[in-house]
Enzyme design. Structure first.
Site, short mmCIF file in Angstrom:
data_model
loop_
_atom_site.label_atom_id
_atom_site.label_comp_id
_atom_site.label_asym_id
_atom_site.label_seq_id
_atom_site.Cartn_x
_atom_site.Cartn_y
_atom_site.Cartn_z
N ILE A 151 0.82 -1.17 -0.07
CA ILE A 151 0.01 0.02 0.13
C ILE A 151 0.87 1.28 -0.16
CG2 ILE A 151 -1.75 1.18 1.22
CD1 ILE A 151 -2.57 -1.46 0.00
N LYS A 152 0.53 2.24 -0.92
CA LYS A 152 1.43 3.34 -0.95
C LYS A 152 0.77 4.42 -0.30
CE LYS A 152 3.39 3.86 -5.15
NZ LYS A 152 3.02 4.59 -6.79
N PHE A 153 1.52 4.88 0.56
CA PHE A 153 1.27 6.25 1.35
C PHE A 153 2.17 7.27 1.13
CE2 PHE A 153 -0.05 2.47 4.43
CZ PHE A 153 -1.41 2.99 4.64
#
Ligand code: E4P
Length: 287
Positions: A112-114
């Protein structure tokens, strides 16, 4: 086939499963893929729909993103697929975490890209504690990479990527490749739990130099991967010299990795600009 000398994992940077198929055919392997809101907005099916004047509802765009990511995951079942949360200047960590958990359940191999902002880091810290894999995006300076290391301490190798954006630093006249070398050097003092994913690759020299530097992962657009296959998947050694032209050197800074992540000065104007661009591209798809 994968060259024997190749240590770096090769990802495709894109939002079109058609390119994924073609990249696998050309390379003979593919270790993963990164997506982002801009790349999803360029997906051919999404484009056709927008050109017909049929924008998506919020639920429809999420289910479209889900279907794209699912198709890519099926093509690279043993790889990693990066899926990015929606974030604008006012999005809080709790919201990012909620979106991240949902997206993580979409496929078995998601990262997951934050954004590498304080809200993004807060979300990532909690996400890794809860067993999610993360890819910290929009990283433009060593301090941000140090904060990623500190916020995700305790996570296992393979679960955390940091994505320094080379091309966008070059666009500003700074030598983005220096940042890769500097982060790799700084992480040399650490436990190795964060992997460096060279992103925002614009040309073959970025790709080749990242290989020479030993970046853990590179994500390159389809046209660069195609050009690399035309160059017979060359993996450069000591003979290779990167020509940075007139780009300004980014100097290495001695930064300890032992601090609390909140003590690092992580603000960078390109992180804010990048967040604004990703959210605008995403919102352009919605009614
Ligand atoms: C990948 O994870 C990044 O989002 C991507 O490489 C950004 O590339 P750009 O700077 O060309 O938009």
């Amino acid at each position: 086939m994968r060259p024997e000398k190749l240590k770096t994992r090769i990802f495709l940077d894109g939002g079109d499963p058609g390119e994924t198929r073609e990249a696998i055919r050309l390379l003979g392997f593919l270790d993963g893929q990164t997506t982002n809101p801009t790349l999803i907005s360029k997906n051919p099916e999404a484009r056709r729909r927008i050109e017909r004047g049929e924008k998506f509802s919020t639920d429809e765009i999420l289910s479209f993103y889900h279907s794209v990511v699912k198709e890519i995951s099926g093509l690279i079942p043993k790889g990693s697929i990066s899926v990015e949360v929606y974030a604008d200047a006012s999005t809080k960590a709790e919201d990012m975490l909620k979106q991240g958990k949902k997206m993580f359940s979409w496929i078995p191999n998601a990262h997951i890209k934050f954004p590498t902002s304080s809200e993004g880091l807060k979300a990532a810290q909690q996400a890794t504690k809860e067993g999610l894999r993360v890819n910290m995006t929009l990283c433009f300076q060593q301090e941000q990479a140090a904060a990623v290391y500190a916020a995700t301490r305790g996570a296992k190798k393979g679960d955390v990527f940091v994505s320094p954006f080379i091309g966008r630093l070059d666009d500003k006249g700074e030598n983005g490749m220096d940042l890769i070398a500097n982060i790799l050097k700084m992480y040399g003092q650490g436990d190795g739990h964060v992997e460096v994913l060279t992103a925002s690759v614009r040309n073959m020299d970025h790709h080749l130099y990242a290989l020479k530097l030993g970046s853990d992962i590179i994500t390159s657009p389809f046209k660069i991967l195609k050009e690399w296959t035309e160059g017979k998947l060359h993996v450069p050694g000591d003979e290779y010299n990167y020509n940075a032209g007139n780009l300004k050197t980014i100097r290495y800074r001695d930064i300890a990795l032992t601090k609390n992540w909140r003590e690092y000065d992580i603000r960078h104007e390109l992180t804010d600009k990048g967040t604004a661009r990703f959210s605008a591209d995403w919102n352009s798809l919605i009614k």
